[in-house]
Design a protein around this motif. Structure first.
Motif, PDB file in Angstrom:
ATOM      1  N   ILE A   8       0.987  -1.344  -0.062  1.00 53.83           N
ATOM      2  CA  ILE A   8       0.021  -0.191  -0.083  1.00 53.83           C
ATOM      3  C   ILE A   8       0.778   1.207  -0.052  1.00 53.83           C
ATOM      4  CG2 ILE A   8      -1.809   1.308   1.340  1.00 53.83           C
ATOM      5  CD1 ILE A   8      -2.945  -1.419   2.430  1.00 53.83           C
ATOM      6  N   ILE A   9       0.657   2.090  -1.167  1.00 53.62           N
ATOM      7  CA  ILE A   9       1.604   3.289  -1.123  1.00 53.62           C
ATOM      8  C   ILE A   9       0.698   4.212  -0.961  1.00 53.62           C
ATOM      9  CG2 ILE A   9       2.817   5.037  -2.641  1.00 53.62           C
ATOM     10  CD1 ILE A   9       4.245   2.215  -2.507  1.00 53.62           C
ATOM     11  N   VAL A  10       0.700   5.039   0.384  1.00 50.04           N
ATOM     12  CA  VAL A  10      -0.008   5.947   0.976  1.00 50.04           C
ATOM     13  C   VAL A  10       0.080   7.242   0.361  1.00 50.04           C
ATOM     14  CG1 VAL A  10      -1.037   6.872   3.004  1.00 50.04           C
ATOM     15  CG2 VAL A  10      -0.346   4.568   2.942  1.00 50.04           C
ATOM     16  N   ASP A  11      -0.827   7.913  -0.375  1.00 51.79           N
ATOM     17  CA  ASP A  11      -0.989   9.602  -0.460  1.00 51.79           C
ATOM     18  C   ASP A  11       0.423  10.182  -0.808  1.00 51.79           C
ATOM     19  OD1 ASP A  11      -3.354   8.629   0.686  1.00 51.79           O
ATOM     20  OD2 ASP A  11      -3.094  10.097   2.383  1.00 51.79           O
ATOM     21  N   GLY A 122     -11.279  10.166   2.406  1.00 54.50           N
ATOM     22  CA  GLY A 122     -11.577  11.736   2.738  1.00 54.50           C
ATOM     23  C   GLY A 122     -12.796  12.491   1.986  1.00 54.50           C
ATOM     24  N   GLN A 123     -13.468  11.661   1.458  1.00 55.83           N
ATOM     25  CA  GLN A 123     -14.413  12.297   0.458  1.00 55.83           C
ATOM     26  C   GLN A 123     -15.826  12.749   1.548  1.00 55.83           C
ATOM     27  OE1 GLN A 123     -13.278   9.083  -0.037  1.00 55.83           O
ATOM     28  NE2 GLN A 123     -13.702   8.675  -2.268  1.00 55.83           N
ATOM     29  N   ASP A 124     -15.803  12.251   2.508  1.00 55.94           N
ATOM     30  CA  ASP A 124     -16.961  12.988   3.429  1.00 55.94           C
ATOM     31  C   ASP A 124     -16.651  13.855   4.216  1.00 55.94           C
ATOM     32  OD1 ASP A 124     -18.833  13.158   5.413  1.00 55.94           O
ATOM     33  OD2 ASP A 124     -19.497  11.122   5.389  1.00 55.94           O
ATOM     34  N   LYS A 125     -17.007  15.051   3.998  1.00 57.14           N
ATOM     35  CA  LYS A 125     -16.935  16.516   4.298  1.00 57.14           C
ATOM     36  C   LYS A 125     -16.914  16.480   5.800  1.00 57.14           C
ATOM     37  CE  LYS A 125     -21.403  18.871   4.039  1.00 57.14           C
ATOM     38  NZ  LYS A 125     -21.914  19.834   3.258  1.00 57.14           N
ATOM     39  N   ARG A 126     -17.650  15.586   6.579  1.00 59.68           N
ATOM     40  CA  ARG A 126     -17.707  15.585   8.015  1.00 59.68           C
ATOM     41  C   ARG A 126     -16.901  14.976   8.724  1.00 59.68           C
ATOM     42  NH1 ARG A 126     -23.394  12.443   7.879  1.00 59.68           N
ATOM     43  NH2 ARG A 126     -22.040  11.103   6.494  1.00 59.68           N
ATOM     44  N   VAL A 127     -15.753  14.487   8.366  1.00 56.32           N
ATOM     45  CA  VAL A 127     -15.128  13.583   9.151  1.00 56.32           C
ATOM     46  C   VAL A 127     -13.650  13.522   8.565  1.00 56.32           C
ATOM     47  CG1 VAL A 127     -16.932  12.046  10.151  1.00 56.32           C
ATOM     48  CG2 VAL A 127     -15.765  11.526   7.972  1.00 56.32           C
ATOM     49  N   GLU A 128     -12.694  13.365   9.539  1.00 58.28           N
ATOM     50  CA  GLU A 128     -11.365  13.350   9.245  1.00 58.28           C
ATOM     51  C   GLU A 128     -10.962  11.951   8.873  1.00 58.28           C
ATOM     52  OE1 GLU A 128      -8.452  14.130   7.801  1.00 58.28           O
ATOM     53  OE2 GLU A 128      -8.018  15.774   8.843  1.00 58.28           O
ATOM     54  N   MET A 129     -10.140  11.511   7.970  1.00 54.04           N
ATOM     55  CA  MET A 129      -9.921  10.242   7.926  1.00 54.04           C
ATOM     56  C   MET A 129      -8.363   9.914   7.210  1.00 54.04           C
ATOM     57  SD  MET A 129     -12.105   7.762   4.909  1.00 54.04           S
ATOM     58  CE  MET A 129     -11.577   6.055   4.419  1.00 54.04           C
ATOM     59  N   TYR A 130      -7.531   9.891   8.400  1.00 52.73           N
ATOM     60  CA  TYR A 130      -6.295   9.623   7.931  1.00 52.73           C
ATOM     61  C   TYR A 130      -5.942   8.070   7.258  1.00 52.73           C
ATOM     62  CZ  TYR A 130      -5.341  13.954  10.609  1.00 52.73           C
ATOM     63  OH  TYR A 130      -4.961  15.049  11.285  1.00 52.73           O
ATOM     64  N   SER A 131      -6.651   7.203   8.095  1.00 54.79           N
ATOM     65  CA  SER A 131      -6.425   5.885   7.657  1.00 54.79           C
ATOM     66  C   SER A 131      -7.025   5.530   6.140  1.00 54.79           C
ATOM     67  CB  SER A 131      -6.940   4.969   8.434  1.00 54.79           C
ATOM     68  OG  SER A 131      -7.366   3.658   8.109  1.00 54.79           O
ATOM     69  N   ALA A 132      -6.513   4.751   5.113  1.00 52.58           N
ATOM     70  CA  ALA A 132      -6.721   4.562   4.086  1.00 52.58           C
ATOM     71  C   ALA A 132      -8.004   3.375   4.210  1.00 52.58           C
ATOM     72  CB  ALA A 132      -5.768   3.865   3.168  1.00 52.58           C
ATOM     73  N   PHE A 133      -8.434   2.936   5.241  1.00 56.19           N
ATOM     74  CA  PHE A 133      -9.404   1.933   5.620  1.00 56.19           C
ATOM     75  C   PHE A 133     -10.848   2.715   5.873  1.00 56.19           C
ATOM     76  CE2 PHE A 133      -5.742  -0.687   6.107  1.00 56.19           C
ATOM     77  CZ  PHE A 133      -6.065  -1.938   5.632  1.00 56.19           C
ATOM     78  N   ASP A 167       3.595  10.099  10.328  1.00 54.36           N
ATOM     79  CA  ASP A 167       3.052  10.231  11.540  1.00 54.36           C
ATOM     80  C   ASP A 167       1.478  10.600  11.561  1.00 54.36           C
ATOM     81  OD1 ASP A 167       4.131  12.387  10.117  1.00 54.36           O
ATOM     82  OD2 ASP A 167       4.206  13.828  11.910  1.00 54.36           O
ATOM     83  N   TYR A 168       0.978  10.366  10.105  1.00 58.69           N
ATOM     84  CA  TYR A 168      -0.374  10.692  10.070  1.00 58.69           C
ATOM     85  C   TYR A 168      -1.056   9.475   9.570  1.00 58.69           C
ATOM     86  CZ  TYR A 168      -0.368  15.098  12.407  1.00 58.69           C
ATOM     87  OH  TYR A 168      -0.244  16.012  13.366  1.00 58.69           O
ATOM     88  N   CYS A 169      -1.150   9.660   7.807  1.00 54.98           N
ATOM     89  CA  CYS A 169      -2.070   8.647   7.081  1.00 54.98           C
ATOM     90  C   CYS A 169      -1.273   7.257   7.058  1.00 54.98           C
ATOM     91  CB  CYS A 169      -2.130   9.115   5.736  1.00 54.98           C
ATOM     92  SG  CYS A 169      -3.296  10.712   5.907  1.00 54.98           S
ATOM     93  N   VAL A 170       0.283   7.076   6.903  1.00 55.58           N
ATOM     94  CA  VAL A 170       0.778   5.852   7.133  1.00 55.58           C
ATOM     95  C   VAL A 170       0.658   5.231   8.331  1.00 55.58           C
ATOM     96  CG1 VAL A 170       3.143   4.874   7.223  1.00 55.58           C
ATOM     97  CG2 VAL A 170       2.534   6.448   5.371  1.00 55.58           C
ATOM     98  N   ARG A 171       0.962   6.175   9.488  1.00 56.93           N
ATOM     99  CA  ARG A 171       0.383   5.416  10.763  1.00 56.93           C
ATOM    100  C   ARG A 171      -1.021   4.798  11.124  1.00 56.93           C
ATOM    101  NH1 ARG A 171       0.432  10.145  15.295  1.00 56.93           N
ATOM    102  NH2 ARG A 171       0.314   9.263  17.355  1.00 56.93           N
ATOM    103  N   TYR A 172      -2.061   5.643  10.554  1.00 53.55           N
ATOM    104  CA  TYR A 172      -3.361   5.174  10.729  1.00 53.55           C
ATOM    105  C   TYR A 172      -3.545   3.888   9.909  1.00 53.55           C
ATOM    106  CZ  TYR A 172      -3.526   8.740  14.242  1.00 53.55           C
ATOM    107  OH  TYR A 172      -3.300   9.607  15.388  1.00 53.55           O
ATOM    108  N   THR A 173      -3.136   3.986   8.819  1.00 60.92           N
ATOM    109  CA  THR A 173      -3.490   3.115   7.883  1.00 60.92           C
ATOM    110  C   THR A 173      -3.026   1.743   8.345  1.00 60.92           C
ATOM    111  OG1 THR A 173      -3.696   4.219   5.855  1.00 60.92           O
ATOM    112  CG2 THR A 173      -3.043   2.135   5.413  1.00 60.92           C
ATOM    113  N   ALA A 174      -1.524   1.640   8.890  1.00 62.12           N
ATOM    114  CA  ALA A 174      -0.834   0.602   9.329  1.00 62.12           C
ATOM    115  C   ALA A 174      -1.480   0.188  10.486  1.00 62.12           C
ATOM    116  CB  ALA A 174       0.461   0.856   9.877  1.00 62.12           C
TER     117      ALA A 174
END
Length: 228
Positions: A8-11, A122-133, A167-174
């Motif tokens: 998984i190559i993140v962002d 991250g398409q839902d404007k109402r929530v943050e989504m660092y994780s790719a899951f 420290d953000y999207c990789v972290r929470y995806t892992a």
């Protein structure tokens, strides 16, 4: 289960990379040759993820009133739109990876021809989504990608994570990958952090859920090279 690895190559997007990214991670572009080395390995499943925000996303400082709207500095509390008793505190960021903009594109140096699927998040404007899951809300989750389904449907056992930001999207995806039941490896030199001083805390979190940080020359990578 027979070993079946996924990468998984993140962002690795323009807005997260110098010189012009609105949320550029120092050295973000420098990891692309290493990412391409990983993509050239015989992973049977290779996925790239993209932050893909609407312009009115809740994480953008520009969508909040002053004085609590300073990018990188201000934080806000987000209520779960499906359960207001559940809340998350999140940092506010400059506008980034807005759908349809140059900043949302994967960097051209990344060899996307070797990628099997691109997962947008991250398409839902109402929530943050660092994780790719999925977003961080649990009761219930508000926004999920199809990443877990792809990996489970393919019979993946081991997930190798790289990209931006460590420290953000990789972290929470892992972390989510491990919680989904996959053995999870983060390729250390194929990531860069927004705040390198945060990485000790990230590694502590990894140790609690069984995520391991490895080098690109590690035994776990050699195992991928022998995959057939």
């Amino acid at each position: 289960m027979t070993f079946k690895p996924a990468l998984i190559i993140v962002d690795v997007q323009e807005d997260f990379c110098p010189p012009n990214g609105s949320l550029a991670v120092a050295g973000g572009r420098d990891i692309v040759p290493t990412l391409n080395e990983l993509l050239a390995l015989p992973f049977p499943v290779k996925i790239a993820t993209k932050d893909f925000h609407p312009q009115d996303h809740i994480s953008f400082a520009s969508n909040h009133e002053p004085p609590n709207n300073k990018p990188f500095e201000s934080t806000i509390t987000i209520e779960n739109p499906l359960n207001p008793s559940e809340t998350q505190e999140t940092r506010l960021w400059p506008d980034h990876c807005v759908q349809g903009t140059k900043g949302s594109e994967l960097v051209p140096e990344l060899d996307v021809s070797l990628v099997h699927a691109i997962v947008e998040k991250g398409q839902d404007k109402r929530v943050e989504m660092y994780s790719a899951f999925a977003d961080p809300f649990k009761n219930p989750c508000v926004s999920k990608s199809n990443l877990a389904k792809i990996l489970h449907d393919e019979g993946v056992t081991d997930v190798y994570v790289a990209g931006l930001a460590a420290d953000y999207c990789v972290r929470y995806t892992a972390i989510d990958s491990s919680n989904e039941g996959f053995k999870t490896w983060v390729v250390g030199e194929a990531t860069k952090a927004v705040d390198p001083s945060a990485m000790d805390q990230v590694h502590e979190e990894y140790s609690k859920v069984g995520v391991k940080v490895i080098s690109k020359d590690a035994q776990e990578i050699e195992k991928v090279k022998e995959y057939s």
